[in-house]
Write a protein that holds these residues in place. Structure first.
Motif, PDB file in Angstrom:
ATOM      1  N   CYS A  59      -6.405  10.531  -3.995  1.00 24.95           N
ATOM      2  CA  CYS A  59      -6.167   9.675  -2.834  1.00 24.95           C
ATOM      3  C   CYS A  59      -5.671   8.311  -3.304  1.00 24.95           C
ATOM      4  CB  CYS A  59      -7.467   9.514  -2.037  1.00 24.95           C
ATOM      5  SG  CYS A  59      -7.320   8.384  -0.641  1.00 24.95           S
ATOM      6  N   SER A  60      -4.696   7.761  -2.624  1.00 21.07           N
ATOM      7  CA  SER A  60      -4.126   6.474  -3.010  1.00 21.07           C
ATOM      8  C   SER A  60      -4.986   5.286  -2.563  1.00 21.07           C
ATOM      9  CB  SER A  60      -2.724   6.320  -2.414  1.00 21.07           C
ATOM     10  OG  SER A  60      -2.812   6.259  -0.999  1.00 21.07           O
ATOM     11  N   GLY A  61      -6.001   5.523  -1.753  1.00 21.12           N
ATOM     12  CA  GLY A  61      -6.785   4.436  -1.175  1.00 21.12           C
ATOM     13  C   GLY A  61      -7.434   3.516  -2.187  1.00 21.12           C
ATOM     14  N   ASP A  62      -7.994   4.054  -3.268  1.00 25.40           N
ATOM     15  CA  ASP A  62      -8.624   3.199  -4.277  1.00 25.40           C
ATOM     16  C   ASP A  62      -7.604   2.262  -4.914  1.00 25.40           C
ATOM     17  OD1 ASP A  62     -11.046   4.419  -3.781  1.00 25.40           O
ATOM     18  OD2 ASP A  62     -11.059   5.597  -5.625  1.00 25.40           O
ATOM     19  N   LEU A  63      -6.410   2.791  -5.194  1.00 24.91           N
ATOM     20  CA  LEU A  63      -5.347   1.952  -5.755  1.00 24.91           C
ATOM     21  C   LEU A  63      -4.955   0.858  -4.765  1.00 24.91           C
ATOM     22  CD1 LEU A  63      -3.092   4.741  -7.285  1.00 24.91           C
ATOM     23  CD2 LEU A  63      -4.550   3.157  -8.542  1.00 24.91           C
TER      24      LEU A  63
ATOM     25  N   ILE B 223     -14.721   5.594   7.339  1.00 27.77           N
ATOM     26  CA  ILE B 223     -14.408   4.334   6.649  1.00 27.77           C
ATOM     27  C   ILE B 223     -15.247   4.301   5.373  1.00 27.77           C
ATOM     28  CG2 ILE B 223     -14.470   1.806   6.772  1.00 27.77           C
ATOM     29  CD1 ILE B 223     -12.426   3.041   8.691  1.00 27.77           C
ATOM     30  N   GLU B 224     -14.595   4.174   4.230  1.00 28.64           N
ATOM     31  CA  GLU B 224     -15.285   4.206   2.945  1.00 28.64           C
ATOM     32  C   GLU B 224     -15.374   2.814   2.332  1.00 28.64           C
ATOM     33  OE1 GLU B 224     -13.849   5.640  -1.301  1.00 28.64           O
ATOM     34  OE2 GLU B 224     -14.370   7.348  -0.014  1.00 28.64           O
ATOM     35  N   PRO B 225     -16.580   2.249   2.242  1.00 26.65           N
ATOM     36  CA  PRO B 225     -16.726   0.971   1.540  1.00 26.65           C
ATOM     37  C   PRO B 225     -16.315   1.163   0.078  1.00 26.65           C
ATOM     38  CG  PRO B 225     -18.698   1.487   2.815  1.00 26.65           C
ATOM     39  CD  PRO B 225     -17.849   2.718   2.784  1.00 26.65           C
ATOM     40  N   THR B 226     -15.327   0.398  -0.358  1.00 21.55           N
ATOM     41  CA  THR B 226     -14.714   0.619  -1.670  1.00 21.55           C
ATOM     42  C   THR B 226     -14.986  -0.519  -2.643  1.00 21.55           C
ATOM     43  OG1 THR B 226     -12.990   1.881  -0.553  1.00 21.55           O
ATOM     44  CG2 THR B 226     -12.530   1.205  -2.815  1.00 21.55           C
ATOM     45  N   ALA B 227     -14.975  -1.753  -2.160  1.00 20.69           N
ATOM     46  CA  ALA B 227     -15.187  -2.912  -3.037  1.00 20.69           C
ATOM     47  C   ALA B 227     -15.867  -4.031  -2.256  1.00 20.69           C
ATOM     48  CB  ALA B 227     -13.858  -3.408  -3.594  1.00 20.69           C
ATOM     49  N   LEU B 228     -16.614  -4.827  -2.985  1.00 22.67           N
ATOM     50  CA  LEU B 228     -17.108  -6.092  -2.456  1.00 22.67           C
ATOM     51  C   LEU B 228     -16.313  -7.173  -3.161  1.00 22.67           C
ATOM     52  CD1 LEU B 228     -20.981  -5.541  -2.706  1.00 22.67           C
ATOM     53  CD2 LEU B 228     -19.499  -5.156  -0.713  1.00 22.67           C
ATOM     54  N   LEU B 229     -15.733  -8.077  -2.395  1.00 18.97           N
ATOM     55  CA  LEU B 229     -15.047  -9.216  -2.989  1.00 18.97           C
ATOM     56  C   LEU B 229     -15.886 -10.443  -2.656  1.00 18.97           C
ATOM     57  CD1 LEU B 229     -12.737 -10.284  -4.631  1.00 18.97           C
ATOM     58  CD2 LEU B 229     -11.370 -10.413  -2.557  1.00 18.97           C
ATOM     59  N   ILE B 230     -16.553 -10.949  -3.679  1.00 19.69           N
ATOM     60  CA  ILE B 230     -17.481 -12.058  -3.521  1.00 19.69           C
ATOM     61  C   ILE B 230     -16.724 -13.345  -3.816  1.00 19.69           C
ATOM     62  CG2 ILE B 230     -19.661 -13.021  -4.346  1.00 19.69           C
ATOM     63  CD1 ILE B 230     -20.425 -10.090  -5.121  1.00 19.69           C
ATOM     64  N   LEU B 231     -16.778 -14.283  -2.861  1.00 19.87           N
ATOM     65  CA  LEU B 231     -15.969 -15.503  -2.935  1.00 19.87           C
ATOM     66  C   LEU B 231     -16.824 -16.751  -2.815  1.00 19.87           C
ATOM     67  CD1 LEU B 231     -13.207 -14.434  -0.377  1.00 19.87           C
ATOM     68  CD2 LEU B 231     -12.955 -14.487  -2.862  1.00 19.87           C
TER      69      LEU B 231
ATOM     70  N   THR C 171       0.859  -1.184   0.000  1.00 21.96           N
ATOM     71  CA  THR C 171       0.000   0.000   0.000  1.00 21.96           C
ATOM     72  C   THR C 171       0.894   1.232   0.000  1.00 21.96           C
ATOM     73  OG1 THR C 171      -0.147   0.039   2.423  1.00 21.96           O
ATOM     74  CG2 THR C 171      -1.868  -1.183   1.248  1.00 21.96           C
ATOM     75  N   ALA C 172       0.377   2.345  -0.469  1.00 22.16           N
ATOM     76  CA  ALA C 172       1.151   3.580  -0.559  1.00 22.16           C
ATOM     77  C   ALA C 172       1.707   3.953   0.816  1.00 22.16           C
ATOM     78  CB  ALA C 172       0.288   4.700  -1.109  1.00 22.16           C
ATOM     79  N   CYS C 173       2.996   4.139   0.874  1.00 23.71           N
ATOM     80  CA  CYS C 173       3.707   4.504   2.111  1.00 23.71           C
ATOM     81  C   CYS C 173       3.379   3.549   3.267  1.00 23.71           C
ATOM     82  CB  CYS C 173       3.422   5.947   2.499  1.00 23.71           C
ATOM     83  SG  CYS C 173       4.126   7.132   1.344  1.00 23.71           S
ATOM     84  N   ASN C 174       2.982   2.337   2.923  1.00 27.03           N
ATOM     85  CA  ASN C 174       2.651   1.304   3.914  1.00 27.03           C
ATOM     86  C   ASN C 174       1.566   1.766   4.891  1.00 27.03           C
ATOM     87  OD1 ASN C 174       2.971  -1.341   4.861  1.00 27.03           O
ATOM     88  ND2 ASN C 174       4.400  -0.693   6.442  1.00 27.03           N
ATOM     89  N   LYS C 175       0.648   2.589   4.408  1.00 29.07           N
ATOM     90  CA  LYS C 175      -0.411   3.124   5.282  1.00 29.07           C
ATOM     91  C   LYS C 175      -1.445   2.064   5.658  1.00 29.07           C
ATOM     92  CE  LYS C 175       0.152   7.915   4.805  1.00 29.07           C
ATOM     93  NZ  LYS C 175       0.218   8.634   6.041  1.00 29.07           N
TER      94      LYS C 175
ATOM     95  N   ILE D 272      -5.176  -3.286  -5.291  1.00 29.97           N
ATOM     96  CA  ILE D 272      -4.036  -4.198  -5.159  1.00 29.97           C
ATOM     97  C   ILE D 272      -4.347  -5.273  -4.118  1.00 29.97           C
ATOM     98  CG2 ILE D 272      -1.615  -4.378  -4.448  1.00 29.97           C
ATOM     99  CD1 ILE D 272      -1.307  -1.453  -5.551  1.00 29.97           C
ATOM    100  N   ILE D 273      -4.921  -4.871  -3.010  1.00 33.81           N
ATOM    101  CA  ILE D 273      -5.281  -5.812  -1.942  1.00 33.81           C
ATOM    102  C   ILE D 273      -6.275  -6.851  -2.464  1.00 33.81           C
ATOM    103  CG2 ILE D 273      -6.538  -5.978   0.261  1.00 33.81           C
ATOM    104  CD1 ILE D 273      -5.179  -3.113   0.826  1.00 33.81           C
ATOM    105  N   CYS D 274      -7.290  -6.394  -3.160  1.00 43.09           N
ATOM    106  CA  CYS D 274      -8.287  -7.326  -3.710  1.00 43.09           C
ATOM    107  C   CYS D 274      -7.653  -8.251  -4.747  1.00 43.09           C
ATOM    108  CB  CYS D 274      -9.462  -6.568  -4.308  1.00 43.09           C
ATOM    109  SG  CYS D 274     -10.573  -5.876  -3.060  1.00 43.09           S
ATOM    110  N   ASP D 275      -6.763  -7.726  -5.565  1.00 51.11           N
ATOM    111  CA  ASP D 275      -6.101  -8.560  -6.564  1.00 51.11           C
ATOM    112  C   ASP D 275      -5.296  -9.677  -5.888  1.00 51.11           C
ATOM    113  OD1 ASP D 275      -5.487  -9.023  -9.411  1.00 51.11           O
ATOM    114  OD2 ASP D 275      -3.444  -8.607  -8.768  1.00 51.11           O
ATOM    115  N   HIS D 276      -4.555  -9.331  -4.852  1.00 53.48           N
ATOM    116  CA  HIS D 276      -3.818 -10.365  -4.097  1.00 53.48           C
ATOM    117  C   HIS D 276      -4.778 -11.432  -3.572  1.00 53.48           C
ATOM    118  CE1 HIS D 276      -0.105  -8.135  -4.270  1.00 53.48           C
ATOM    119  NE2 HIS D 276       0.461  -8.801  -3.286  1.00 53.48           N
TER     120      HIS D 276
END
Length: 176
Positions: free
Chosen positions: A90-94, A135-143, A38-42, A98-102
């Protein structure tokens, strides 16, 4: 399997069987997200794991879940966001991407299907899961386990543009 093979095998899944994801497999998927840069390890991610049927129904008010037994609500904490000073991006969406891709790649390695969704109503998610304003809901990862198997890893030969249509060297150019 090597990374390119894993990347070829990852695909969007929109149809799941009614089988819960095991605790160890879910832990491995979440750990992959934790390892994502994550950006600057935030590390802005805040993930709500939704598995109970009554809570899956709450998610369904905001977006369909395709019969999945697990949905990750992947949000970002905006209190300590990294903001690009030049244009206030804002770097949060990026970071969340990346987190979801992992996590999607980790899921595929375990033969678990996934679909990442950004087109959902965040107001409903915020209300139903008691999420504070910062806290901003950004993505749903359906598994889940695919009802119809996985798409062919060879589909990229016809479904993806060739590199020469999307990659330029040294400067932008419309003509190639």
């Amino acid at each position: 399997m090597d990374f390119i093979e894993l990347a070829k095998r990852r695909c969007t899944t929109r149809g799941f069987i009614d089988k819960p994801i095991g605790k160890d497999d879910l832990g491995r998927i979440l750990s992959a997200g934790r390892l994502a840069p994550t950006a600057c390890n935030k590390q802005p991610q805040r993930i709500i794991v939704v598995q109970r049927e009554e809570n899956i129904r709450k998610v369904q008010k905001a977006y369909q879940t395709f019969g999945a037994t697990c949905v990750l609500i992947v949000s970002q904490d905006k209190r300590n966001a990294l903001i690009r000073p030049f244009d206030e991006k804002c770097s949060g969406d990026l970071d969340i991407g990346i987190i979801c891709d992992h996590m999607m790649l980790a899921a595929r390695e375990l033969n678990i299907g996934s679909v990442m969704v950004g087109l959902f109503d965040p107001k409903i998610i915020r209300k139903e899961f008691n999420i504070p304003e910062y806290i901003e809901p950004t993505a749903l990862l359906i598994l889940g386990y695919p009802a119809s198997g996985f798409l062919s890893p060879d589909r990229h030969e016809t479904e993806r543009k060739p590199l020469m249509d999307t990659v330029m060297y040294e400067t932008y150019s419309e003509d190639r």
